[in-house]
Write a protein that holds these residues in place. Structure first.
Motif, PDB file in Angstrom:
ATOM      1  N   GLY A  51       0.773  -1.118  -0.314  1.00 44.45           N
ATOM      2  CA  GLY A  51       0.494   0.044   0.265  1.00 44.45           C
ATOM      3  C   GLY A  51       0.620   1.412   0.049  1.00 44.45           C
ATOM      4  N   PRO A  52       0.151   2.570  -0.390  1.00 41.17           N
ATOM      5  CA  PRO A  52       0.923   3.406  -0.323  1.00 41.17           C
ATOM      6  C   PRO A  52       1.636   3.968   1.211  1.00 41.17           C
ATOM      7  N   ILE A  53       2.895   4.748   1.104  1.00 43.82           N
ATOM      8  CA  ILE A  53       3.489   5.013   2.584  1.00 43.82           C
ATOM      9  C   ILE A  53       2.901   6.329   3.085  1.00 43.82           C
ATOM     10  N   HIS A  54       3.163   6.846   4.400  1.00 43.61           N
ATOM     11  CA  HIS A  54       2.519   7.786   4.955  1.00 43.61           C
ATOM     12  C   HIS A  54       3.417   7.844   5.406  1.00 43.61           C
ATOM     13  N   ARG A  55       3.662   9.570   5.313  1.00 41.29           N
ATOM     14  CA  ARG A  55       5.575   9.846   6.005  1.00 41.29           C
ATOM     15  C   ARG A  55       4.446  11.081   7.079  1.00 41.29           C
ATOM     16  N   LEU A  56       4.658  11.178   8.557  1.00 31.92           N
ATOM     17  CA  LEU A  56       4.292  12.441   9.315  1.00 31.92           C
ATOM     18  C   LEU A  56       5.559  12.917   9.964  1.00 31.92           C
ATOM     19  N   CYS A  57       5.801  13.955   9.734  1.00 28.17           N
ATOM     20  CA  CYS A  57       6.957  14.962  10.051  1.00 28.17           C
ATOM     21  C   CYS A  57       6.650  14.723  11.308  1.00 28.17           C
ATOM     22  N   PHE A  58       7.628  15.048  12.441  1.00 23.62           N
ATOM     23  CA  PHE A  58       7.626  15.414  13.864  1.00 23.62           C
ATOM     24  C   PHE A  58       8.199  17.050  14.059  1.00 23.62           C
ATOM     25  N   ASP A  59       8.923  17.233  13.081  1.00 33.08           N
ATOM     26  CA  ASP A  59      10.294  18.479  13.153  1.00 33.08           C
ATOM     27  C   ASP A  59       9.201  19.643  13.041  1.00 33.08           C
ATOM     28  N   SER A  60       8.859  20.904  13.638  1.00 34.20           N
ATOM     29  CA  SER A  60       8.312  22.493  13.561  1.00 34.20           C
ATOM     30  C   SER A  60       9.178  22.956  12.168  1.00 34.20           C
ATOM     31  N   ASP A  61      10.217  21.957  11.768  1.00 33.10           N
ATOM     32  CA  ASP A  61      10.346  22.490  10.723  1.00 33.10           C
ATOM     33  C   ASP A  61      10.599  21.888   9.177  1.00 33.10           C
ATOM     34  N   LYS A  62       8.779  22.103   8.289  1.00 30.29           N
ATOM     35  CA  LYS A  62       8.774  20.930   6.984  1.00 30.29           C
ATOM     36  C   LYS A  62       9.694  20.808   6.251  1.00 30.29           C
ATOM     37  N   SER A  63      10.679  21.748   6.216  1.00 35.06           N
ATOM     38  CA  SER A  63      11.425  21.842   4.813  1.00 35.06           C
ATOM     39  C   SER A  63      12.474  20.793   5.289  1.00 35.06           C
ATOM     40  N   GLN A  64      12.671  19.655   6.555  1.00 40.15           N
ATOM     41  CA  GLN A  64      13.829  19.419   6.624  1.00 40.15           C
ATOM     42  C   GLN A  64      13.064  17.824   6.857  1.00 40.15           C
ATOM     43  N   VAL A  65      12.392  17.173   6.181  1.00 47.91           N
ATOM     44  CA  VAL A  65      11.467  16.217   6.129  1.00 47.91           C
ATOM     45  C   VAL A  65      11.669  15.614   5.840  1.00 47.91           C
ATOM     46  N   GLU A  66      12.379  15.646   3.871  1.00 48.79           N
ATOM     47  CA  GLU A  66      13.076  14.712   2.761  1.00 48.79           C
ATOM     48  C   GLU A  66      14.545  14.782   3.533  1.00 48.79           C
ATOM     49  N   GLU A  67      14.920  15.611   4.277  1.00 48.13           N
ATOM     50  CA  GLU A  67      16.672  14.955   4.129  1.00 48.13           C
ATOM     51  C   GLU A  67      16.516  14.786   5.950  1.00 48.13           C
ATOM     52  N   ASP A  68      16.913  15.356   6.744  1.00 51.07           N
ATOM     53  CA  ASP A  68      17.358  14.830   8.043  1.00 51.07           C
ATOM     54  C   ASP A  68      16.360  15.026   9.164  1.00 51.07           C
ATOM     55  N   GLY A  69      15.091  15.308   8.715  1.00 50.92           N
ATOM     56  CA  GLY A  69      14.096  16.219  10.049  1.00 50.92           C
ATOM     57  C   GLY A  69      14.010  14.253  10.535  1.00 50.92           C
ATOM     58  N   LEU A  70      13.100  14.434  11.609  1.00 48.07           N
ATOM     59  CA  LEU A  70      12.454  13.534  12.331  1.00 48.07           C
ATOM     60  C   LEU A  70      11.227  12.622  11.983  1.00 48.07           C
ATOM     61  N   TYR A  71      10.742  12.304  11.715  1.00 50.39           N
ATOM     62  CA  TYR A  71       9.351  11.709  10.597  1.00 50.39           C
ATOM     63  C   TYR A  71       9.907  10.702  11.060  1.00 50.39           C
ATOM     64  N   LEU A  72       7.879   9.510  10.839  1.00 48.66           N
ATOM     65  CA  LEU A  72       8.065   8.133  10.599  1.00 48.66           C
ATOM     66  C   LEU A  72       6.564   8.072   9.563  1.00 48.66           C
ATOM     67  N   GLU A  73       7.296   6.644   9.025  1.00 46.50           N
ATOM     68  CA  GLU A  73       6.778   6.419   7.836  1.00 46.50           C
ATOM     69  C   GLU A  73       5.540   4.761   8.374  1.00 46.50           C
ATOM     70  N   VAL A  74       4.500   5.072   7.513  1.00 45.31           N
ATOM     71  CA  VAL A  74       3.695   4.018   7.692  1.00 45.31           C
ATOM     72  C   VAL A  74       3.360   3.525   6.821  1.00 45.31           C
ATOM     73  N   SER A  75       3.543   2.254   6.787  1.00 44.25           N
ATOM     74  CA  SER A  75       2.435   1.304   5.801  1.00 44.25           C
ATOM     75  C   SER A  75       1.752  -0.005   5.831  1.00 44.25           C
ATOM     76  N   LEU A  76       0.716   0.323   5.977  1.00 44.40           N
ATOM     77  CA  LEU A  76      -0.110  -0.787   6.099  1.00 44.40           C
ATOM     78  C   LEU A  76       0.009  -2.028   5.266  1.00 44.40           C
ATOM     79  N   ILE A  77      -0.405  -3.342   5.664  1.00 44.01           N
ATOM     80  CA  ILE A  77      -0.484  -4.276   4.915  1.00 44.01           C
ATOM     81  C   ILE A  77      -2.296  -4.781   5.321  1.00 44.01           C
ATOM     82  N   ASP A  78      -2.676  -5.482   4.526  1.00 36.99           N
ATOM     83  CA  ASP A  78      -3.565  -6.621   4.491  1.00 36.99           C
ATOM     84  C   ASP A  78      -3.352  -7.489   5.951  1.00 36.99           C
TER      85      ASP A  78
END
Length: 91
Positions: free
Chosen positions: A1-28
């Motif tokens: 399924g699709p991957i959902h990325r949740l960002c925990f940094d206040s600076d959203k521009s850092q998500v793709e590089e070195d920011g604090l994030y969580l990726e979640v994917s669901l499986i049947d």
């Protein structure tokens, strides 16, 4: 399924590089309608949380999921083991 990325940094521009994030994917989970297993990935590694599930041939392809193909691979599995006790007889 699709991957959902949740960002925990206040600076959203850092998500793709070195920011604090969580990726979640669901499986049947092939258990009851709507049941899923979760794959979480982030600074802590990559983990699979099964909850209640019924093993199915489609699960043989889990290693092809993008989150599980990372160099670190799967670092932890949280397996639902409600009846994984010697007193329960399994077929």
């Amino acid at each position: 399924g699709p991957i959902h990325r949740l960002c925990f940094d206040s600076d959203k521009s850092q998500v793709e590089e070195d920011g604090l994030y969580l990726e979640v994917s669901l499986i049947d989970a092939n258990h009851v309608p709507g049941s899923v297993m979760f794959v979480f990935s982030g600074y802590f590694g990559t983990l699979l949380y099964t909850g209640d599930f019924r093993l199915h041939m489609d699960h043989a392809h889990l290693s092809a999921l993008p989150l599980l193909r990372k160099p670190s691979g799967l670092t932890r599995i949280f397996l639902d083991n409600t009846y994984c006790h010697p007193r329960f007889m399994q077929p």
